[in-house]
Motif scaffolding. Structure first.
Motif, PDB file in Angstrom:
ATOM      1  N   GLN A  14     -40.657  11.217 125.948  1.00  0.00           N
ATOM      2  CA  GLN A  14     -41.570  10.220 125.376  1.00  0.00           C
ATOM      3  C   GLN A  14     -40.941   9.466 124.218  1.00  0.00           C
ATOM      4  OE1 GLN A  14     -45.354  12.123 124.591  1.00  0.00           O
ATOM      5  NE2 GLN A  14     -46.386  10.180 125.076  1.00  0.00           N
ATOM      6  N   GLU A  15     -40.215  10.219 123.357  1.00  0.00           N
ATOM      7  CA  GLU A  15     -39.532   9.588 122.216  1.00  0.00           C
ATOM      8  C   GLU A  15     -38.492   8.589 122.704  1.00  0.00           C
ATOM      9  OE1 GLU A  15     -37.659  11.754 118.841  1.00  0.00           O
ATOM     10  OE2 GLU A  15     -39.310  13.160 119.102  1.00  0.00           O
ATOM     11  N   VAL A  16     -37.775   8.982 123.746  1.00  0.00           N
ATOM     12  CA  VAL A  16     -36.738   8.105 124.296  1.00  0.00           C
ATOM     13  C   VAL A  16     -37.375   6.810 124.805  1.00  0.00           C
ATOM     14  CG1 VAL A  16     -35.092   7.846 126.214  1.00  0.00           C
ATOM     15  CG2 VAL A  16     -35.093   9.939 124.837  1.00  0.00           C
ATOM     16  N   ALA A  17     -38.480   6.947 125.550  1.00  0.00           N
ATOM     17  CA  ALA A  17     -39.145   5.759 126.107  1.00  0.00           C
ATOM     18  C   ALA A  17     -39.618   4.836 124.987  1.00  0.00           C
ATOM     19  CB  ALA A  17     -40.312   6.198 126.985  1.00  0.00           C
ATOM     20  N   GLN A  18     -40.251   5.421 123.950  1.00  0.00           N
ATOM     21  CA  GLN A  18     -40.764   4.599 122.839  1.00  0.00           C
ATOM     22  C   GLN A  18     -39.613   3.921 122.090  1.00  0.00           C
ATOM     23  OE1 GLN A  18     -42.984   7.566 120.730  1.00  0.00           O
ATOM     24  NE2 GLN A  18     -44.798   7.343 122.018  1.00  0.00           N
ATOM     25  N   THR A  19     -38.521   4.662 121.908  1.00  0.00           N
ATOM     26  CA  THR A  19     -37.374   4.116 121.167  1.00  0.00           C
ATOM     27  C   THR A  19     -36.736   2.956 121.923  1.00  0.00           C
ATOM     28  OG1 THR A  19     -36.965   6.265 120.184  1.00  0.00           O
ATOM     29  CG2 THR A  19     -35.127   4.730 120.177  1.00  0.00           C
ATOM     30  N   VAL A  20     -36.586   3.124 123.228  1.00  0.00           N
ATOM     31  CA  VAL A  20     -35.951   2.043 124.004  1.00  0.00           C
ATOM     32  C   VAL A  20     -36.882   0.818 124.054  1.00  0.00           C
ATOM     33  CG1 VAL A  20     -34.994   1.388 126.253  1.00  0.00           C
ATOM     34  CG2 VAL A  20     -34.432   3.618 125.256  1.00  0.00           C
TER      35      VAL A  20
END
Ligand SMILES: NC(=O)c1ccc[n+]([C@@H]2O[C@H](COP(=O)([O-])OP(=O)(O)OC[C@H]3O[C@@H](n4cnc5c(N)ncnc54)[C@H](O)[C@@H]3O)[C@@H](O)[C@H]2O)c1
Length: 256
Positions: free
Chosen positions: A61-67
Motif C-alpha cells: 500500500q505504501e508503495v502504491a501511494q508513494t508512486v
C-alpha cells in the motif's frame, strides 16, 4: 537540468546515495526514496531540487501511494534503481521464518512491488530498470541462506523483466556489487569475512559506493540502449576467480 526523472530506492546513504548524487550531477531530476525518513531528509537536503519520499518498499500500500505521489509531482519516470536492501547473515538453523521473511520482503518483494507500481510511468516513454543484487546472489557462501537466495532471485527477476518489458521500450539490468564499506556491510562483515574478501578479490580491496554507482548509471543511460537482461558484477574480479589466488598473488613479481 534535463527533464528525465530517476528514482533511487535506499537513497539515504551508501550505494543508493552515491547513485542519486551521480544522477543529480548528470542534470536529471532525482527522486530519493528510503524507509529512514530523518536520514533521507538530511541526505536530500544536499541535493538541490531532489524529491525525498519516505516509504517502506516491502509494504504494497505504501508503495502504491508513494508512486502515485511521484506521478503527480514529476509526471514521468525514466529510470528506476531498485537498490534498497537489507543484510541479515546467519546459519540456516538460526534463520527463523520471521528473519527469512523480512529479508525476502525487502530484497525480493520490494523490487517486484516497486517495479510493478512504476510500470505505467516507465512505459509512457520507455526507460530503464536497474536492480541491485549482490555477488552473494552469484556465488553461494556460508551464513547467507536468506540474503544470498533473495539476491539470486533478484537476478532472475531482472531477466524476467527484460523478457517481458522489452516491447514496452523498458530495459532491465542487474548490478551485483562486491563488498563495499557501507553501513550494511559494516554490520555483517566480521574481521574474518573482510580478510577472506581481500584474499578472494583480484583487485585486493573493497569497492567504493562511487564505483558501483558508475556501473548503475551506465546501465541506466542511453549509452546502454541495446543492453537488457544482463547481470554485471562490479566486484573487483571476485566472481570470475577460482581457488589459490592468495598463494599465486604472493608469487607474482611486483616489478613487472
Ligand atoms: N555494501 C555491500 O557490501 C553490498 C554488497 C553487495 C550488494 N549490496 C546491495 O547494495 C544495496 C545497497 O546497500 P548499501 O550497502 O548501500 O546499504 P546501506 O544499508 O548503506 O543502505 C541501504 C538503504 O536502504 C534503506 N532501506 C532498507 N530497507 C528498506 C525498505 N524496506 N524500504 C526502503 N528503504 C529501505 C536503508 O534505510 C538504507 O538507507 C543493497 O541492496 C545491498 O544488498 C551491498
Amino acid at each position: 537540468m534535463n527533464d528525465t526523472v530517476a528514482l533511487v530506492t535506499g537513497a539515504a546513504r551508501g550505494i543508493g546515495l552515491a547513485t542519486a548524487k551521480l544522477f543529480h550531477g548528470e542534470g536529471r531530476r532525482v527522486v530519493m526514496l528510503d524507509a529512514d525518513g530523518p536520514e533521507l531528509e538530511l541526505a536530500a537536503s544536499a541535493l538541490p531540487g531532489a524529491m525525498a519520499v519516505t516509504c517502506d518498499i516491502s509494504r504494497p500500500q505504501e508503495v502504491a501511494q508513494t508512486v502515485d505521489k511521484i506521478t503527480q509531482t514529476m509526471g514521468r519516470l525514466d529510470i528506476l534503481v531498485n537498490n534498497a536492501g537489507i543484510a541479515d547473515f546467519g546459519p540456516m538453523a538460526d534463520t527463523d521464518f520471521a528473519r527469512w521473511r523480512r529479508v525476502m520482503d525487502v530484497n525480493l518483494d520490494g523490487v517486484f512491488l516497486m517495479s510493478q507500481a512504476c510500470l505505467p510511468l516507465l512505459s509512457r516513454q520507455g526507460g530503464a530498470i536497474v536492480n541491485i543484487a549482490s555477488i552473494s546472489g552469484l556465488r553461494a557462501s556460508t551464513l547467507r541462506i536468506a540474503y544470498g537466495t533473495s539476491k539470486a532471485a533478484v537476478i532472475h527477476l531482472t531477466k524476467q523483466q527484460a523478457a517481458e518489458l522489452g516491447e514496452l521500450g523498458i530495459r532491465a539490468n542487474c548490478v551485483c556489487p562486491g563488498p563495499v564499506n557501507t553501513k550494511l556491510a559494516l554490520a555483517v562483515h566480521s574481521p574474518e569475512i573482510r580478510a577472506a574478501y581481500h584474499d578472494a578479490i583480484p583487485l585486493n580491496r573493497y569497492g567504493s559506493e562511487q564505483e558501483i554507482a558508475e556501473v548503475i548509471a551506465f546501465l541506466a543511460s542511453e549509452k546502454a540502449s541495446y543492453v537488457t537482461g544482463q547481470v554485471v558484477a562490479a566486484d573487483g574480479g571476485f566472481e570470475s576467480t577460482g581457488v589459490g589466488l592468495p598463494a599465486l598473488r604472493a608469487t607474482t613479481p611486483r616489478d613487472i
